[in-house]
Design an enzyme around this catalytic site. Structure first.
Site, mmCIF file in Angstrom:
data_model
loop_
_atom_site.group_PDB
_atom_site.id
_atom_site.type_symbol
_atom_site.label_atom_id
_atom_site.label_comp_id
_atom_site.label_asym_id
_atom_site.label_seq_id
_atom_site.Cartn_x
_atom_site.Cartn_y
_atom_site.Cartn_z
ATOM 1 N N ASP A 1 0.835 -1.198 0.000
ATOM 2 C CA ASP A 1 0.000 0.000 0.000
ATOM 3 C C ASP A 1 0.866 1.243 0.000
ATOM 4 O OD1 ASP A 1 -2.365 1.814 0.771
ATOM 5 O OD2 ASP A 1 -3.299 -0.157 0.754
ATOM 6 N N HIS B 1 -3.929 6.077 3.530
ATOM 7 C CA HIS B 1 -4.622 4.882 3.036
ATOM 8 C C HIS B 1 -4.101 3.595 3.667
ATOM 9 C CE1 HIS B 1 -5.838 1.987 -0.188
ATOM 10 N NE2 HIS B 1 -6.857 2.791 -0.320
ATOM 11 N N SER C 1 -10.967 -0.779 -1.059
ATOM 12 C CA SER C 1 -9.730 -0.708 -0.275
ATOM 13 C C SER C 1 -9.959 -1.151 1.154
ATOM 14 C CB SER C 1 -9.197 0.733 -0.264
ATOM 15 O OG SER C 1 -8.479 1.034 -1.419
#
Length: 1359
Positions: free
Chosen positions: A126, A353, A539
């Site tokens: 990620d 994220h 996600s």
């Protein structure tokens, strides 16, 4: 394009989470009026068509299956319903923020509390996990949560190959030039310190950088305002004292004070903080490599951030320590040292994220267990695949290094919440390596399916398109809606998020494997200045599923159950809870909602079974089609007849499987089933051994209704039917509607929508259609409604053709749209009311929808004008209805091809770039040179490689553009970006990686295009003609025509006139643009600023060879000079030119040059060009020894030039205006101008030398004398030229500085610097800093010094 597959609330921190959000603009457009996340990217929707028999859907096997239910567990457990609503208690509210009940985690942990992820290791591929974030310090059993933090992209790499030694007082000079004090307690047996530096903003996200810039500008503005106040005070005091003075010196003094004030005000307006530089120092302490960081520039306090105060770090995996840059940024970082200290990786995250994803999977909050991640006992490694330099885009380098790290750490699982569209499913370098990781190293790979829904065929790579990877869709439960999203009224049932991507893939695979909760309030990095944040997207569903699988891994390891991705995948797919009873919804939800407890029961029961997976490849009988993974019939022609398909069924064992013990004895008897025997015909039984087996499927869709149909063929183990489907063959049939009418149209009336409802229509786009005009009318609703409109067409070997819009209706109204289509291909139209839009209203939305097809067909879609004067003939037809032919063609860009001037192959260090197989990755660096004659916006393009990351057999591509000062202006990868560059010469380096040197060798002469935007005023509008001689003769202009259906109309596209061609374009370049042929109908013109039809095509024009100049030799009178005289002139000029060929670095060169000069001077006495060349060579000569003598030499040479010129004659000649028709007079004037320039240059160089001598001398009397000479020389210079121009301005700056007028000097210098005709010169900026420091503006000096590291870095950064 998307890469981060998550969405967040509309906050500053949220923006950071999604810097380059999932898909296009939907992140920004899909935010619900009351729902924080409702940000979606591309659209995809749940199917509403219901055809076909019952499917062996998740949890419901056709035979005995493990205990399961056909629907997910009630999300309302622990809540109370009131008046049909949904209410939360405080505990259930906290549970909804981190949903786990939906996937059975509560039941599983209640039965097995010790199997909470302990023993499971997850690699997070990620944007980089923050090790300082809440819940990510320890596991539930007290072990370290994060075992390693790696920047796989190289975006934080710092070159520390420079080695220095400390002086006697323990100080070193850092790479930035700063003197740094070494902490005496640091052990360094070798006494060698590796130094490097980096602009700290290059390590930060755009959001953090923006916050820091605001904070730092506040402080800077305070200092600048103080300086402005002082400058204004000085000016006012001067005005009072000399208000009526006309003295020249007083005027100049006033101008100086005014210049100071003006400079400070302009500084405030043009302030652009590029961030401070941090110094990095690495050394070996006898045991391990250590790193310390000096952050004084960031702290803004000389007593903070000192190198000696830093607690040294080593590779994170060794001690698991991290640092914080400063209190202001609150940004954590870790360090990793490679290549024996020559490279230091400073690892930061490029978005919140990854931290959010990691928190969902495995966060542990001992004080609030309800906020724990799914597997609080699991451990993590962070593999940063998002490149900070690219905004957070994943790179091939990052992906491959992440796989290497996952294998090296012996990870059990990988979670990857990233992805991109692809033109080929299950194809590419990364896909091959990922499959090897799964098959050989037994790592379970889980990834997001994508956020491009609600249309079908929107799953992205790698999660939704790769056989070895488990793709996860995003589900929202009533509890999540009420708690995490804070909707006014929760839906009665859970559903897939509107934007969650749907299958099938282009080759027929299901696409989505399972679903999991797609939203959570989870930890985020400390620099966001908050502990957790709401995000949603696939996600989030991927780490939810990954955490659930980590629980399985934990349990299977504890109970000694053999761990295999094959077994785990079968367990979770065959026990998933069905979200819908409609077979076609499998394309949306996959096999259903993950159920951890049931999956574990399945794994327990299957522990003695072979670790095998069935791989399917399908071919249509009688057609040489490529290997498919499903059967996908999409179009009216394929549905008009029965088709037969051969299925190759191959058992896949792990690579370490024993031939004798596992492969040879393997044998399974399978009973075949289909979900609809009226459409699908299959054999009844097959016997499968290790070498596989084929069988045929017959599909007869002739009698099915129009719309979407989904079927499955699956095999059941005759001896163990409880196992459920051992393999599945997905069969998707789309039977489109055929349209009629002139023009063809489809009207949908009185469609009723509620929250989350999706209507799909499949239309056979008529051949000849090229665009569509749509009218959407809404009525009968109260609160505002948001709709997602998507269309998709599938083309072979091409990404899906997709159009999308997000529309909000505040009240009943009408909206118009138009978009291009491809004739002859089935079009899916999806209309979806967003899942949370109108959720509190009991009134459905009534929608009327009309779609009308238009088209103009041409005989050549791509038009290429070959550079000649000849036009190109185009034949246009309308096959559907009468259309207005109104061609418009515009050339707005120019593409210039380049070959590399240098190519270099090198084997990369094994520390990060050796594959698990042992193969070494090799890098190919291609160097291109290009020159811009004027400033422009340019974009580099590599046609072979661009726009493909996962579906590319080359591992990585990365480029950067720099100038001669090593300043990097732009960098990019598969998706190049435009960058605005000034006039000058630039270098582009393209970096490509692979382990196959033969492949890289083929790219050594790779063609690259520099695409330059033309300014709008330079756009070239092409003309059209009805005659072939129209462009030459200038008549027969073609404007428009009405096309009658079926009747052709021809016209000519003329080339651009020579006068319209852009300047400075090299022959062989190509002007490119677009051409349109039709116009939208009148009903939609109000909404479309551009009334041209949206269907456009490519048009180009090849730049022809330059005009041959036949006038060069004209006017050379043979009688003016004899051949002998002309020969003597040529010999003389050659000798003079030869003077520049000596570098004068050796004594031999110096003596040879001196001898040549000595021979030329007597031969050509008083010849000014010779003396000017001698002066030029002396100025350029290296002078490391006697600077004083060198300056004296310059003065002497300059005097010789001045003395060689008759200044009176020169002045007289320049004052005369020659007859423009007198060629001889024009040539004489040009010669006089050259002589004037030589005189001015001599005076200029003499002035610089005098100033330098003055700075070297200390005797006051000589200084005073020098001042007189300097001033006299300067006054002579300004008689001939403007001494404030860029060419001579340096001398004016020195003069003003000598006179104490620093403000005026700074103004002249700034004007020189801002002249973009030349690239930045370091000496000018050094002089600027000196002037600023002499004035005493400390804050401005510090600002300029920071910019020096941007403009003139010591070296190019590592790739």
């Amino acid at each position: 394009m998307w890469h981060l597959r998550g969405r967040s609330s509309v906050t500053a921190a949220a923006a950071a989470a999604l810097h380059k959000p999932v898909a296009h603009l939907r992140l920004l457009l899909a935010v619900s009026a009351w729902s924080v996340p409702a940000a979606a990217s591309n659209v995809a929707a749940a199917s509403t068509t219901t055809r076909g028999g019952p499917s062996p859907s998740a949890g419901v096997a056709p035979r005995a299956m493990p205990s399961s239910s056909s629907s997910p567990p009630s999300a309302a457990e622990g809540t109370t319903a009131a008046a049909g609503g949904f209410r939360l208690t405080e505990p259930s509210f906290l549970e909804s923020l981190m949903p786990k009940k939906e996937i059975g985690v509560d039941r599983f942990l209640a039965a097995h509390p010790e199997y909470d992820g302990r023993g499971a290791l997850i690699a997070i591929f990620d944007s980089g996990v923050d090790p300082a974030a809440a819940g990510l310090q320890t596991t539930s059993d007290g072990k370290p949560k994060i075992l390693d933090v790696i920047d796989c992209t190289g975006s934080g790499d710092v070159d520390t190959s420079k080695v220095v030694k400390a002086d006697d007082d323990g100080s070193i000079v850092g790479a930035s030039g700063t003197h740094l004090t070494i902490n005496p307690s640091w052990k360094n047996p070798s006494q060698e310190w590796h130094v490097g530096c980096k602009l700290v903003y290059e390590l930060f996200t755009d959001t953090l950088t923006s916050r820091l810039k605001k904070e730092r500008k506040k402080k800077w503005d305070e200092h600048n305002q103080e300086a402005i106040s002082e400058a204004l005070k000085q000016l006012n005091e001067f005005e009072k004292k000399h208000s009526k003075s006309d003295d020249a010196k007083q005027k100049m003094a006033r101008e100086d004070l005014q210049s100071r004030l003006e400079y400070l005000r302009k500084q405030a307006e043009g302030y652009d903080d590029r961030g401070p530089v941090i110094d990095i120092v690495a050394w070996h302490d006898g045991d391990v490599w250590r790193v310390a960081v000096d952050t004084q520039g960031l702290e803004g306090n000389k007593n903070c951030g000192k190198l000696a105060d830093f607690v040294p770090l080593t590779n994170y995996r060794l001690e698991r320590k991290f640092g914080i840059f400063s209190k202001l940024d609150a940004c954590s970082f870790v360090a990793n040292i490679y290549d024996d200290g020559n490279l230091v990786s400073i690892v930061t995250d490029c978005s919140p994220h990854a931290t959010h994803v990691a928190g969902i999977a495995a966060a542990f909050h001992p004080d609030e267990p309800l906020l724990n991640g799914v597997a609080p006992g699991a451990q993590l490694i962070s593999c940063k695949i998002g490149d900070t330099r690219l905004g957070s885009m994943e790179t091939g380098t990052g992906l491959v290094r992440a796989l290497i790290a996952a294998v090296e750490h012996k990870c059990d699982l990988i979670n990857m919440s990233y992805g991109e569209p692809t033109l080929l499913p299950d194809y590419g370098r990364f896909i091959d390596l990922a499959s090897e990781v799964v098959d050989k190293h037994r790592i379970i790979f889980i990834s997001s399916a994508g956020n491009n829904g609600p249309a079908l065929n929107t799953v992205g790579a790698p999660g939704g398109t790769s056989s070895s990877i488990i793709g996860v869709g995003a589900y929202v439960s009533p509890a999540m809606a009420a708690g995490a999203h804070c909707v006014v009224q929760a839906p009665a049932e859970g559903m897939e998020y509107t934007w969650s991507s749907r299958g099938p893939t282009a080759d027929g695979d299901l696409g989505v494997s399972i679903s999991a909760p797609g939203g959570a309030v989870a930890p985020v990095p400390t620099w966001t200045l908050q502990s957790r944040m709401l995000m949603n997207g696939t996600s989030m569903s991927s780490p939810s599923a990954c955490g659930g699988v980590a629980l399985l891994v934990s349990a299977m390891k504890a109970e000694g159950i053999p761990l295999s991705p094959y077994t785990v995948r079968k367990a979770i797919e065959n026990t998933a809870a069905s979200i819908s009873d409609v077979p076609e919804e499998k394309l949306t939800t996959g096999h259903g909602l993950l159920q951890v407890d049931r999956a574990f029961e399945y794994a327990q029961q299957a522990k003695e079974l072979p670790l095998v997976s069935y791989r399917i490849s399908i071919n249509q009988v009688g057609k040489p089609t490529s290997k498919l993974r499903g059967i996908y019939l999409r179009g009216s022609n394929t549905c008009r007849q029965t088709s037969e398909w051969t299925v190759q069924l191959d058992p896949k064992f792990h690579e370490d499987a024993s031939n004798m013990e596992q492969l040879v004895p393997f044998e399974e008897c399978l009973q075949l089933h289909s979900t609809d025997s009226s459409v699908i015909k299959i054999p009844e039984y097959i016997m499968v051994t290790n070498n596989g087996r084929t069988f045929n499927i017959v599909v007869n869709p002739v009698n099915i209704s129009s719309g979407l149909h989904y079927y499955e063929v699956y095999g059941i183990d005759c001896k163990a039917p409880w196992r459920g489907p051992i393999f599945r063959v997905p069969i998707t049939v789309i039977k489109p509607i055929a349209l009629s009418g002139e023009p063809p149209a489809l009207t949908l009336s009185n469609l009723s929508f509620k929250s989350g409802h999706i209507e799909r229509r499949f239309i056979n786009v008529p051949i000849g259609a090229s665009w569509v005009e749509v009218t959407m009318r809404t009525s009968a609703f109260d609160t505002p409604r948001r709709f997602f409109l998507d269309t998709v067409q599938i083309c072979p070997l091409k990404r899906p053709i997709k159009w999308e819009a997000v529309v909000t209706f505040s009240s009943p109204s009408l909206k118009n749209f138009s978009f291009p289509v491809e004739g002859g291909l089935t079009l899916e139209l999806s209309i979806a009311q967003f899942w949370s839009s109108g959720i509190a209203s009991h009134e459905p939305t009534c929608v009327d929808f009309e779609i009308v097809f238009h088209g103009i067909s041409v005989d050549q879609k791509i038009i290429g004008l070959d550079g000649s004067e000849a036009p190109v003939r185009v034949v246009a037809r309308s096959l559907l209805a009468s259309e207005r032919l109104v061609p418009v063609a515009t050339l707005n860009k120019v593409k210039t091809p380049y070959r590399p001037v240098e190519s270099n192959l090198c084997s990369l260090p094994p520390s990060r770039d050796r594959l698990p197989s042992g193969k070494q990755i090799i890098a190919l660096t291609l160097t291109y040179k290009f020159k811009l004659e004027d400033g422009a916006e340019i974009k580099p393009r590599v046609p072979l490689l661009n726009n493909r990351i996962y579906d590319n057999k080359f591992e990585s591509q990365y480029y950067r553009i720099s100038d001669s000062n090593k300043c990097v202006y732009s960098s990019g990868d598969v998706y190049p970006n435009y960058v605005k560059l000034s006039k000058g010469e630039y270098t582009l380096q393209l970096y490509i990686r692979h382990d196959n040197v033969q492949l890289l060798e083929k790219l050594k002469q790779l063609v690259l295009f520099i695409e330059r935007k033309l300014e709008k005023k330079d756009f070239i509008q092409l003309s059209f003609y009805s005659e072939p001689d129209g462009p030459t003769v200038g008549n027969g202009t073609f404007k428009s025509s009405i096309l009658v259906p079926g009747e052709p109309e021809a016209f000519y596209v003329g080339p651009p006139s020579r006068e319209k061609l852009p300047k400075n374009v090299l022959p062989g370049s190509v002007l490119v643009g677009s051409i349109t042929y039709g116009a939208v109908s009148s009903f939609s013109k109000k909404d479309d600023q551009n009334q041209h039809a949206p269907a456009s095509y490519s048009i180009s024009y090849l730049i022809p060879p330059s005009k041959v100049d036949n006038d060069k030799e004209k006017g050379v009178s043979s009688g003016r000079k004899s051949i002998s005289e002309r020969l003597d002139d040529e010999v003389r000029d050659t000798k003079i030119k030869f003077l520049s060929g000596f570098n004068q670095e050796t004594e031999d060169d110096k003596s040879s040059w001196t001898a040549l000069v000595a021979s030329l001077k007597p031969e050509y006495p008083k010849y000014t060009p010779l003396l000017a060349k001698i002066l030029e060579c002396i100025v350029q000569k290296a002078t490391s020894d006697d600077k004083f003598s060198h300056q004296k030499e310059i003065i002497a040479a300059a005097d010789e030039v001045v003395d060689s010129i008759d200044k009176e004659d020169l002045a007289k000649s320049l004052s005369l205006k020659p007859d423009p028709e007198d060629e001889e007079a024009q040539k004489n004037k040009k010669k006089m101008e050259e002589t004037r320039d030589q005189l001015a240059d001599a005076l200029y160089q003499k002035g610089l030398a005098l100033a330098e001598i003055e700075s070297l001398k200390t005797d006051e009397s000589t200084e005073a004398s020098a001042k007189d000479v300097f001033e006299e020389n300067y006054k002579e210079l300004i008689k001939w030229v403007d001494a404030k121009t860029t060419k001579y301005g340096s001398l004016t700056v020195l003069r003003e500085r000598r006179c104490g007028r620093l403000g005026t000097a700074l103004k002249v210098l700034n004007d020189m610097i801002q002249d973009d005709s030349e690239q930045p010169k370091k000496r000018l900026y050094d002089l600027k800093i000196q002037l600023i420091e002499e004035i005493g503006w400390v804050h401005v000096s510090a600002y300029e010094k920071q910019w020096m590291h941007v403009r003139f870095p010591p070296s190019l950064p590592p790739f």
